[in-house]
Design an enzyme around this catalytic site. Structure first.
Site, PDB file in Angstrom:
ATOM      1  N   ARG A  48       0.959  -1.295   0.015  1.00 36.61           N
ATOM      2  CA  ARG A  48       0.053  -0.074   0.085  1.00 36.61           C
ATOM      3  C   ARG A  48       0.987   1.326  -0.025  1.00 36.61           C
ATOM      4  O   ARG A  48       0.396   2.321  -0.703  1.00 36.61           O
ATOM      5  CB  ARG A  48      -0.888   0.041   1.129  1.00 36.61           C
ATOM      6  N   TYR A 100     -15.679  16.552 -16.651  1.00 38.82           N
ATOM      7  CA  TYR A 100     -16.249  14.979 -16.419  1.00 38.82           C
ATOM      8  C   TYR A 100     -17.360  15.010 -15.623  1.00 38.82           C
ATOM      9  O   TYR A 100     -17.200  15.317 -14.385  1.00 38.82           O
ATOM     10  CB  TYR A 100     -15.126  14.310 -16.125  1.00 38.82           C
ATOM     11  N   ASP A 172      -6.900  18.937 -15.790  1.00 39.65           N
ATOM     12  CA  ASP A 172      -7.208  17.297 -16.227  1.00 39.65           C
ATOM     13  C   ASP A 172      -6.724  17.195 -17.646  1.00 39.65           C
ATOM     14  O   ASP A 172      -7.293  17.512 -18.555  1.00 39.65           O
ATOM     15  CB  ASP A 172      -8.502  17.038 -16.009  1.00 39.65           C
ATOM     16  N   LYS A 197      -8.179   6.029 -19.725  1.00 42.04           N
ATOM     17  CA  LYS A 197      -8.515   6.258 -21.112  1.00 42.04           C
ATOM     18  C   LYS A 197      -7.091   5.974 -21.937  1.00 42.04           C
ATOM     19  O   LYS A 197      -6.647   5.181 -22.261  1.00 42.04           O
ATOM     20  CB  LYS A 197      -8.895   7.802 -21.156  1.00 42.04           C
TER      21      LYS A 197
HETATM   22  C1  PLP Z   1     -12.912   9.166 -17.138  1.00 39.54           C
HETATM   23  C2  PLP Z   1     -12.375  10.496 -16.653  1.00 39.54           C
HETATM   24  C3  PLP Z   1     -12.050  10.738 -15.315  1.00 39.54           C
HETATM   25  C4  PLP Z   1     -12.615   9.743 -14.313  1.00 39.54           C
HETATM   26  O1  PLP Z   1     -11.477   8.806 -14.589  1.00 39.54           O
HETATM   27  P1  PLP Z   1     -11.721   7.405 -14.086  1.00 39.54           P
HETATM   28  O2  PLP Z   1     -10.598   6.438 -14.290  1.00 39.54           O
HETATM   29  O3  PLP Z   1     -13.162   6.580 -14.806  1.00 39.54           O
HETATM   30  O4  PLP Z   1     -12.183   6.984 -12.590  1.00 39.54           O
HETATM   31  C5  PLP Z   1     -11.777  11.924 -14.871  1.00 39.54           C
HETATM   32  N1  PLP Z   1     -11.555  12.948 -15.863  1.00 39.54           N
HETATM   33  C6  PLP Z   1     -11.852  12.686 -17.343  1.00 39.54           C
HETATM   34  C7  PLP Z   1     -11.459  13.995 -18.045  1.00 39.54           C
HETATM   35  C8  PLP Z   1     -12.211  11.478 -17.875  1.00 39.54           C
HETATM   36  O5  PLP Z   1     -12.449  11.399 -19.065  1.00 39.54           O
END
Ligand code: PLP
Length: 377
Positions: A48, A100, A172, A197
């Site tokens: 962890r 998001y 982000d 992603k």
């Molecule tokens: C998918 C996404 C998130 C969240 O990510 P997870 O891995 O699904 O928790 C945050 N910001 C953006 C721009 C995203 O496309």
């Protein structure tokens, strides 16, 4: 600076000196050997707290972004949450309003009730952003291109306004990836990623990363939240994500080229009211995108002239775009965001979002144009 292709291919990957293995091993061990003198010869205590696969993955993403260090999490939202958890009750966070959807929910249901003062602003509106940042804030959070309208926030401007207000700029960078946008070079202080992603890129890992430009008190606090909050990724997920990142620049460039072709081809279609793609010269953020992105991304959305039913029919009619949520994988996906997001969704009902994959663009175009034509007839 070493080119991103080189970093993607090599960062965080050294052959194992013990076995000679060139590909990394997966280290599932929860615990690590302690020497007679009390020291830990491998540098790890308990998984962890740290793990060899997580170290390699964090080092790789930090190098890709040109940051000082990174902290990996079990999901993108866990990474977002760790940043918000580092704020104290009463502190003010200004957040871009096209966002998001899951993060918006997290802010409204978790960070807000915990006492962080959340304020949404249209980050593409210079005057509104200037007003919002006229009073002190702890952070300004932007997402560019944004989801699902592909709005473009001007990162240098946001950085300037954030710093005037004493705030950190958090970017982000999930959609742009460090291949297309380098937020630290434009003044951002923190970058967050959903690695689920483009970074991992194969639709088979949920993960997130926070990267800091400087190894300062804020990222130290984020790392404390990582270890004590415990939302850490498994060694296998770190290994998979690192493997995915090795081909990131190649994938993203191919996806950008195909997305640009698709956006241009459907922009004139009689069934389509508007295409949201920053590469189109008609897009309101085109010039800003051209200044801060090396290409315009593999994501686009478009609105059907005939609204929700037409959009749902197109999504159901496509063959090479799988109807599913998420983005950034090797396979093309199509999604009706409004019904995915539910009744609170601000997304237009006629909108379809496309994540362009690695199929041949001619095949994708034939599928999409054929399906749109069928709507028309
Ligand atoms: C998918 C996404 C998130 C969240 O990510 P997870 O891995 O699904 O928790 C945050 N910001 C953006 C721009 C995203 O496309």
């Amino acid at each position: 600076m070493t080119h991103i292709e080189t970093l993607a291919a090599r960062a965080g990957g050294e052959p194992d000196r013990n076995s000679g293995a060139v590909a990394p091993s997966i280290v599932p061990s929860t615990t690590f050997l302690r020497d007679a003198d009390g020291s830990y010869p491998g540098g790890h205590v308990y998984s962890r707290m740290s793990n060899p696969n997580r170290d390699a993955w964090e080092e790789c993403v930090a190098e890709l972004e040109g940051g000082a260090c990174g902290a990996a999490f079990a999901s993108g939202l866990a990474a977002c949450s760790a940043v918000m958890d580092a704020l104290r009750p009463g502190e003010r966070a200004v957040v871009s309003s096209d966002l998001y959807f899951g993060f918006r929910q997290q802010l409204l249901r978790i960070a807000g009730p915990r006492g962080v003062r959340i304020e949404f602003v249209d980050a593409t509106d210079a005057a509104a952003l200037g007003d919002a940042m006229a009073s002190p804030a702890a952070l300004l959070w932007i997402e560019t291109p944004s989801n699902p309208l592909l709005r473009i926030a001007d990162i240098p401007r946001a950085a300037h306004l954030a710093h005037q207000a004493g705030a950190l700029l958090v970017c982000d960078n999930t959609w742009a990836t460090p291949v297309l946008t380098r937020p630290f070079e434009h003044g951002a202080d923190l970058v967050v990623h959903s690695a689920s992603k483009y970074l991992a890129g194969h639709g088979d890992v949920i993960g997130g990363v926070v990267v800091a430009k400087r190894a300062d008190g804020f990222i130290t606090r984020v790392r404390e939240i990582q270890v004590l909050g415990g939302a850490v990724p498994s060694p296998f997920d770190c290994w998979l994500a690192l493997r995915g990142v090795r081909t990131l620049p190649l994938r993203v460039r191919a996806q950008c080229a195909s997305a640009a072709r698709i956006a241009a081809a459907i922009a004139g279609h009689p069934s389509v009211a508007i295409v949201h793609y920053p590469g189109l010269s008609t897009h309101p953020g085109h010039e800003t995108a051209a200044a801060q992105m090396s290409a315009f991304g593999g994501m686009l959305s478009f609105e059907m002239r005939d609204g929700r039913d037409a959009a749902l029919a197109v999504a159901a009619g496509l063959r090479l775009f799988t109807q599913a949520t998420s983005l950034g994988g090797f396979e093309s996906l199509v999604e009706h965001r409004a019904s995915q997001e539910g009744p609170d969704s601000p997304t237009p009902q006629g909108l379809l979002r496309i994540s362009v994959g690695l199929e041949h663009p001619d095949d994708l175009l034939a599928d999409l144009l054929g399906t749109l034509d069928a709507q028309d007839g």
